[in-house]
Design an enzyme around this catalytic site. Sequence first.
Site, PDB file in Angstrom:
ATOM      1  N   LYS A 127      99.752  25.680  40.256  1.00  9.04           N
ATOM      2  CA  LYS A 127      98.554  25.061  39.702  1.00  9.04           C
ATOM      3  C   LYS A 127      98.435  25.333  38.207  1.00  9.04           C
ATOM      4  CE  LYS A 127      94.817  26.893  41.137  1.00  9.04           C
ATOM      5  NZ  LYS A 127      93.727  27.265  42.069  1.00  9.04           N
ATOM      6  N   ASP A 146      92.692  22.399  41.850  1.00  8.47           N
ATOM      7  CA  ASP A 146      91.782  23.537  41.895  1.00  8.47           C
ATOM      8  C   ASP A 146      90.722  23.260  42.956  1.00  8.47           C
ATOM      9  OD1 ASP A 146      90.080  21.691  40.813  1.00  8.47           O
ATOM     10  OD2 ASP A 146      89.807  22.724  38.902  1.00  8.47           O
TER      11      ASP A 146
END
Length: 259
Positions: A127, A146
């Site tokens: 991420k 997220d």
Amino acid sequence: MPRESKASRRQRGIEFCARMHERYPGVQSALDYHDPFTLVVCVMLSAQTTDAGVNRVTPELFRRWPTPEAMAQADPAEVGEVIHSIGFWRAKAAHCVELSQMIVSDFGGEVPRTMEELCRLPGVGRKTANIVLNKAFGICEGIAVDTHVFRIATRMGFTRASTPAAAEKDLLDLLPHELWTYVNEEWIHFGRDTCTAQRPKCEGCPCADICPSAFKATRPARRGSAKGAGRASSKGAGAGRGKGGAGGARGRKAGERSS
């Protein structure tokens, strides 16, 4: 109700992205950074912490240790004193020093430009790497999922995945590559101001007509409340609070952004 076809879901996904792009044109990161190194550190620090909280500590952090070479020599305890107001500050202080040391020793003092190499850095996962590649180098290999992106993708019916990592695979398969680069920042802003975790503003939502969860995702009831059924439906709607959701990822990697 009949199961939605992938073609229909893809069409909704493209339309949703178009509306987000129109609503948030040219949106930028709320994190204050000025080069690839400070970006890596900022995104790593932002796990389970607001961007505003990170921005309060980074001016002093980067004043003392502005480069990988400088931070590689820092005492983690001193770094911790500077960032102690943010979540998981002890682990993050150690990551600041360790990732700086690796950047210096393994990459000649330059932040690496590949997913594989970025994910080798302490505190950095896919991420975070997606964000750094996209913003620092203009490279888009994936979508940074997220807690906001995960919640919205679930509510919109773009994924049934139980983890952000699995949700990213569904989004990459669903959305055309040219849309990937905009998803994280635009959906984050939408998740903060409209499609919130507990009180989504469906009444004024510009996408309510294409959202299967519109007016169904409600605030979880308190423990012991007669409205306990609402709690389960909220989890199912993607509030991100279950063990498999974004909230359950706490502690997996302190460098993964989820604010």
